[in-house]
Enzyme design. Structure first.
Site, PDB file in Angstrom:
ATOM      1  N   LYS A 196       7.828 -14.830   4.881  1.00 32.27           N
ATOM      2  CA  LYS A 196       6.585 -14.590   5.352  1.00 32.27           C
ATOM      3  C   LYS A 196       6.071 -15.911   5.116  1.00 32.27           C
ATOM      4  O   LYS A 196       5.188 -16.503   5.773  1.00 32.27           O
ATOM      5  CB  LYS A 196       5.766 -13.511   4.658  1.00 32.27           C
ATOM      6  N   ASP A 245      -1.185  -7.484   6.643  1.00 34.70           N
ATOM      7  CA  ASP A 245      -1.166  -7.029   5.243  1.00 34.70           C
ATOM      8  C   ASP A 245      -2.427  -6.540   4.649  1.00 34.70           C
ATOM      9  O   ASP A 245      -3.073  -5.490   4.162  1.00 34.70           O
ATOM     10  CB  ASP A 245      -0.387  -7.634   4.104  1.00 34.70           C
TER      11      ASP A 245
HETATM   12  P1  NAP Z   1       5.720 -10.783  -5.207  1.00 35.54           P
HETATM   13  O1  NAP Z   1       5.512 -11.913  -4.005  1.00 35.54           O
HETATM   14  O2  NAP Z   1       7.087 -11.081  -5.902  1.00 35.54           O
HETATM   15  O3  NAP Z   1       4.458 -10.995  -6.375  1.00 35.54           O
HETATM   16  C1  NAP Z   1       4.393 -10.197  -7.464  1.00 35.54           C
HETATM   17  C2  NAP Z   1       3.224 -10.351  -8.097  1.00 35.54           C
HETATM   18  O4  NAP Z   1       3.144  -9.612  -9.121  1.00 35.54           O
HETATM   19  C3  NAP Z   1       2.845 -11.981  -8.566  1.00 35.54           C
HETATM   20  O5  NAP Z   1       1.465 -11.911  -8.661  1.00 35.54           O
HETATM   21  C4  NAP Z   1       3.592 -11.719  -9.910  1.00 35.54           C
HETATM   22  O6  NAP Z   1       2.943 -12.662 -11.002  1.00 35.54           O
HETATM   23  C5  NAP Z   1       3.409 -10.382 -10.190  1.00 35.54           C
HETATM   24  N1  NAP Z   1       4.358  -9.799 -11.193  1.00 35.54           N
HETATM   25  C6  NAP Z   1       5.641  -9.688 -10.964  1.00 35.54           C
HETATM   26  N2  NAP Z   1       6.476  -9.071 -11.780  1.00 35.54           N
HETATM   27  C7  NAP Z   1       5.614  -8.613 -12.855  1.00 35.54           C
HETATM   28  C8  NAP Z   1       5.620  -8.117 -13.941  1.00 35.54           C
HETATM   29  N3  NAP Z   1       6.788  -7.345 -14.349  1.00 35.54           N
HETATM   30  N4  NAP Z   1       4.484  -7.923 -14.647  1.00 35.54           N
HETATM   31  C9  NAP Z   1       3.250  -8.212 -14.214  1.00 35.54           C
HETATM   32  N5  NAP Z   1       3.189  -8.907 -12.938  1.00 35.54           N
HETATM   33  C10 NAP Z   1       4.300  -9.056 -12.232  1.00 35.54           C
HETATM   34  O7  NAP Z   1       5.871  -9.546  -4.523  1.00 35.54           O
HETATM   35  P2  NAP Z   1       5.454  -8.933  -3.281  1.00 35.54           P
HETATM   36  O8  NAP Z   1       6.289  -9.134  -2.227  1.00 35.54           O
HETATM   37  O9  NAP Z   1       4.005  -9.267  -2.976  1.00 35.54           O
HETATM   38  O10 NAP Z   1       5.150  -7.493  -3.527  1.00 35.54           O
HETATM   39  C11 NAP Z   1       4.501  -6.779  -4.737  1.00 35.54           C
HETATM   40  C12 NAP Z   1       4.058  -5.330  -4.489  1.00 35.54           C
HETATM   41  O11 NAP Z   1       3.590  -5.062  -2.979  1.00 35.54           O
HETATM   42  C13 NAP Z   1       5.523  -4.453  -4.314  1.00 35.54           C
HETATM   43  O12 NAP Z   1       5.248  -3.186  -5.193  1.00 35.54           O
HETATM   44  C14 NAP Z   1       5.627  -4.122  -3.024  1.00 35.54           C
HETATM   45  O13 NAP Z   1       6.291  -2.786  -2.713  1.00 35.54           O
HETATM   46  C15 NAP Z   1       3.934  -3.930  -2.348  1.00 35.54           C
HETATM   47  N6  NAP Z   1       3.796  -4.296  -0.872  1.00 35.54           N
HETATM   48  C16 NAP Z   1       3.389  -3.042  -0.524  1.00 35.54           C
HETATM   49  C17 NAP Z   1       3.179  -3.268   0.954  1.00 35.54           C
HETATM   50  C18 NAP Z   1       2.836  -2.104   1.818  1.00 35.54           C
HETATM   51  O14 NAP Z   1       2.463  -2.121   2.966  1.00 35.54           O
HETATM   52  N7  NAP Z   1       2.401  -0.944   0.755  1.00 35.54           N
HETATM   53  C19 NAP Z   1       3.384  -4.454   1.601  1.00 35.54           C
HETATM   54  C20 NAP Z   1       4.073  -5.620   1.038  1.00 35.54           C
HETATM   55  C21 NAP Z   1       4.157  -5.458  -0.350  1.00 35.54           C
HETATM   56  P3  NAP Z   1       3.453 -13.930 -11.548  1.00 35.54           P
HETATM   57  O15 NAP Z   1       2.910 -15.053 -10.405  1.00 35.54           O
HETATM   58  O16 NAP Z   1       3.045 -14.164 -12.643  1.00 35.54           O
HETATM   59  O17 NAP Z   1       5.221 -13.960 -11.351  1.00 35.54           O
END
Ligand code: NAP
Length: 310
Positions: A93, A129
């Site tokens: 993305k 999103d």
């Molecule tokens: P990402 O880019 O990896 O971002 C993760 C975020 O969470 C960052 O702010 C990270 O903080 C934090 N984080 C990661 N591991 C953590 C932990 N163990 N404890 C606390 N904070 C943590 O992930 P993403 O792709 O955005 O996905 C995040 C979630 O959104 C997932 O659960 C995914 O399934 C969901 N999602 C849902 C949809 C939907 O349509 N429903 C669409 C997209 C994503 P740091 O910066 O400190 O690492």
């Protein structure tokens, strides 16, 4: 090759080269795809193919494995392979944004695109999103996002940024992001203040910060990956009972199917809560609308996604 609604085949970026002959020979031809790596388990093909059938479009949506090195060429080949567009998964993305000819304001503010539309052979990038989350909140809780004070856990990730920008564009009464790495949160808050002119508070995920933030918000959104694995703890697991109340709305963007630890915590606190299925559905419906210029068959797409969960 005949039409197979359950097509689980994963094509490669090389298949798009030379006019995408392999996609033209499918019946119906493939003219939409999700790019990712891994991409085999994407829920997007059944959801989008159900919509295409309902709309009587003689084309199908397939999975294409695209590595970071292949992304630029795969995008360039979309037009010559007669594709209408593509969906992008993390982490394509962010990488795809500078490769677009045109980018929507929202996508530019988020710094990522999840939808490509090929228009007059130009690559146009969008991000559904944030609007998908807004539609999900409205559907699940019957209240527009713009009326809610929001706390976003993990606001700086891919989904978190899209949600935070959406809250800012909708001018929510207050926006707080709680991040494991607060410096990243501070940076995002500064960016949004400069680009949209909206104040965003940035705190850490430490209990002391959450104790002061949670009582004054209406809606808590989990945008961390915590909950994707069955044994994951809640991002609010360190908080004592009583902080979440029946006045709160809790939305977990995780769409793994079962009840996440956060949703369980919310249910036990009598808070109204919902999981990320509705965001997945609405961001997909908005993609379909961008490709075809008309509202998507939402209920058909919902049934297709629902059947994956059964
Ligand atoms: P990402 O880019 O990896 O971002 C993760 C975020 O969470 C960052 O702010 C990270 O903080 C934090 N984080 C990661 N591991 C953590 C932990 N163990 N404890 C606390 N904070 C943590 O992930 P993403 O792709 O955005 O996905 C995040 C979630 O959104 C997932 O659960 C995914 O399934 C969901 N999602 C849902 C949809 C939907 O349509 N429903 C669409 C997209 C994503 P740091 O910066 O400190 O690492």
């Amino acid at each position: 090759m005949s039409y197979d609604p359950e097509l689980t085949e994963v094509f490669t970026a090389a298949d798009l080269a030379g006019g995408g002959e392999i996609f033209r020979k499918l019946n119906p031809p493939a003219r939409l795809a999700v790019f990712g790596d891994p991409v085999a388990h994407s829920a997007s093909p059944p959801m989008h193919n159900a919509a295409l059938r309902e709309l009587n479009h003689a084309l199908q949506y397939v999975r294409i494995r695209v590595t970071p090195e292949e992304l630029s060429e795969a995008l360039r080949n979309l037009a010559s392979a007669d594709f209408i567009g593509a969906s992008l998964t993390i982490p394509r993305k962010q990488a795809a944004l500078p490769l677009m000819d045109e980018v929507s304001r929202e996508a530019r503010l988020i710094g990522a695109i999840n939808t490509v539309a090929v228009r007059d052979e130009k690559l146009c990038g969008f991000n559904t999103d944030g609007p998908g989350l807004a539609a999900a909140i409205s559907e699940e809780f019957g209240i527009p996002l713009k009326e809610l004070s929001v706390l976003i856990l993990g606001g700086t990730g891919g989904a978190g940024r899209a949600i935070t920008v959406q809250c800012a564009l909708e001018d929510c009464p207050s926006i707080t992001i709680a991040n494991r790495n607060p410096a990243k949160g501070d940076q995002l808050a500064a960016e949004i203040r400069e680009s949209i002119g909206k104040q965003v508070a940035s705190v850490s995920l430490d209990p002391k910060d959450l104790y002061s933030a949670i009582p004054s918000v209406d809606l808590v959104i989990n945008a961390t990956p915590l909950g994707m694995e069955a044994d994951d703890s809640s991002p609010l697991s360190n908080l004592s009972e009583g902080l979440l109340t029946s006045n709160h709305l809790v939305y977990d963007t995780v769409y793994s199917g079962g009840e996440t630890a956060l949703l369980k915590q919310a249910r036990l606190a009598d808070a109204r809560c919902a999981g990320g299925f509705s965001m997945l559905l609405h961001q997909g419906a908005l993609q379909n609308a961008l490709w075809f210029g008309a509202p998507a068959p939402l209920e058909t797409m919902r049934e297709a996604l629902q059947s994956l969960r059964n």
